[in-house]
Design an enzyme around this catalytic site. Structure first.
Site, PDB file in Angstrom:
ATOM      1  N   ILE A 131       0.861  -1.251  -0.021  1.00  0.00           N
ATOM      2  CA  ILE A 131      -0.009   0.063  -0.025  1.00  0.00           C
ATOM      3  C   ILE A 131       0.993   1.113   0.198  1.00  0.00           C
ATOM      4  CG2 ILE A 131      -0.232   0.006   2.478  1.00  0.00           C
ATOM      5  CD1 ILE A 131      -3.254   1.016   1.846  1.00  0.00           C
ATOM      6  N   THR A 134       2.659   6.720   1.772  1.00  0.00           N
ATOM      7  CA  THR A 134       3.589   7.906   2.432  1.00  0.00           C
ATOM      8  C   THR A 134       4.163   8.439   1.111  1.00  0.00           C
ATOM      9  OG1 THR A 134       3.699   6.926   4.251  1.00  0.00           O
ATOM     10  CG2 THR A 134       5.542   8.217   3.866  1.00  0.00           C
ATOM     11  N   PRO A 250      -8.041   1.310  12.465  1.00  0.00           N
ATOM     12  CA  PRO A 250      -7.748   0.811  13.771  1.00  0.00           C
ATOM     13  C   PRO A 250      -7.099  -0.816  13.704  1.00  0.00           C
ATOM     14  CG  PRO A 250      -9.909   1.763  13.296  1.00  0.00           C
ATOM     15  CD  PRO A 250      -9.251   1.753  12.194  1.00  0.00           C
ATOM     16  N   GLU A 252      -5.075  -1.803  11.644  1.00  0.00           N
ATOM     17  CA  GLU A 252      -3.700  -1.619  11.224  1.00  0.00           C
ATOM     18  C   GLU A 252      -2.872  -1.387  12.406  1.00  0.00           C
ATOM     19  OE1 GLU A 252      -0.498   1.044   8.629  1.00  0.00           O
ATOM     20  OE2 GLU A 252      -2.591   1.148   8.105  1.00  0.00           O
ATOM     21  N   ARG A 278      24.352 -16.896  32.039  1.00  0.00           N
ATOM     22  CA  ARG A 278      25.760 -15.958  32.080  1.00  0.00           C
ATOM     23  C   ARG A 278      26.364 -15.816  33.473  1.00  0.00           C
ATOM     24  NH1 ARG A 278      30.100 -14.180  29.074  1.00  0.00           N
ATOM     25  NH2 ARG A 278      30.540 -12.175  29.619  1.00  0.00           N
TER      26      ARG A 278
END
Length: 387
Positions: A131, A134, A250, A252, A278
């Site tokens: 998509i 931008t 929403p 996304e 560790r």
């Protein structure tokens, strides 16, 4: 078993979901082991045949109706896929954007002809989607886009440039946000699908050199008098693009929260295992009170986030997730993701700074979560409007 010990909500605990989760995990173990993902990062692109393999396994079009070639599932299946991508460290594979962002636009707003033309080929991986929102001069401000689509007979002529486009080098079906009426404001924006194979005037720019997410082919795209049939306008009417985008945002934004939650859980799992093994000053790193306090705080905050994300998923499944709550999930979980990954990296010491360690890559990859899908500052503005 998650390190958080948060009981799965009933809607995610059903047997078929558990079986699917196991199958997705095994698929990634086989087709995206660490060595393969390392190759993707080196090449700055996921192998094209990964899409075909995912299609053959039924992982594309999970929530797309069966009549259009999809799996006929729902958002829970998309959640499982996103969680497994994160927990297995499958960097760069943009299937969740393809499945849970682009395909729903066609399902919800496409004509019957558009659904039958595109969705089955998207479900097989023949078509990979992106998509293109931008632009170099317009990010979160979607009304500021400059790309135009001028009607000429039975075609639109597209002109403009896009940037930061996920799947940009691979995608051959691109949903382009364009102005069909530059003077029309929000009502002048439309979504137009461009089938790029053989499209004259369409050019892929750079595969962008990014801070993180090296395996993802995030790219520039250029449209120079690209001619597109008018039937590629999403839906039947011009000027609906902005409203189509707003109604799907929403989901996304919830996707970003789900992905962030998966990263948080993986970071904690890896870090707890590391500090148990560790040694320093004659004892395990976990035996130091500072380590215990840091991880106790991280686990507490992550548990709160997990419960909230589960709540949002439940709301979304019932069609009740509003834009403000989705914005809360996106901004808060992505902020927390960056905070927890940073604190976990610190516990790895110098090894945390080495790219060969997953925690280093997670640190870099997480940073974009606070930017894409609308910056976290924009999320706060949206939330503030409800006060």
């Amino acid at each position: 078993m998650s390190v958080l010990n948060v009981e799965k909500p009933a809607f995610m605990a059903e047997e078929d979901i558990a079986i699917f989760e196991d199958a997705v995990g095994k698929f990634f173990d086989e087709h995206a082991p660490e060595s393969t993902v390392a190759k993707w990062r080196k090449n700055h692109c996921v192998d094209r045949d990964m899409w075909t393999k995912a299609g053959e396994a039924g992982l594309l079009g999970l929530s797309t109706p069966e009549q259009y070639g999809g799996a006929g599932g729902d958002y829970r299946h998309e959640v499982v896929l996103m969680e497994q991508l994160g927990k297995k460290g499958v960097d760069g594979f943009g299937a969740s954007l393809h499945n849970a962002i682009v395909m729903p636009y066609i399902v919800h707003y496409g004509t019957e002809e558009q659904k039958r033309r595109w969705l089955p080929r998207m479900a097989t991986g023949e078509l990979v989607s992106a998509i293109a929102m931008t632009e170099p001069g317009a990010g979160s401000d979607l009304q500021g886009i400059k790309t135009t689509a001028k009607k000429a007979g039975n075609q639109y002529v597209l002109n403009g440039s896009k940037t930061f486009i996920t799947n940009g080098q691979t995608a051959n079906l691109i949903c382009v946000v364009a102005k069909t009426d530059p003077a029309g404001g929000a009502r002048g924006t439309s979504l137009i699908f461009v089938e790029t194979d053989g499209a004259e005037g369409f050019e892929r720019g750079r595969n962008l050199d990014k801070l993180g997410q090296e395996a993802q082919d995030t790219s520039e795209l250029f449209f120079n008098d690209v001619k597109v049939p008018t039937e590629n306008l999403l839906g039947t009417d011009e000027g609906q693009g902005f409203f189509q985008l707003m109604s799907q945002l929403p989901q996304e934004r919830l996707n970003i929260a789900v992905q962030g939650m998966a990263t948080i859980e993986r970071a904690l799992e890896l870090t707890i295992a590391y500090v148990k093994d560790r040694k320093a000053f004659g004892k395990a790193i976990l035996d130091f009170q500072n380590t215990q306090f840091v991880l106790a705080e991280c686990k507490t905050e992550a548990t709160v986030a997990k419960v909230f994300v589960n709540h949002c998923i439940g709301q979304h499944l019932e069609g009740k997730l509003d834009a403000a709550t989705a914005s809360m999930a996106k901004y808060w979980v992505s902020d927390l993701e960056n905070k927890i990954v940073d604190r976990c990296l610190q516990l790895f010491g110098g090894y945390g700074f080495m790219n060969e360690y997953p925690i280093a890559r997670m640190y870099k990859d997480s940073r974009i979560q606070r930017i894409y899908g609308g910056t976290n500052e924009i999320m706060k503005l949206l939330i503030a409007r409800t006060l």
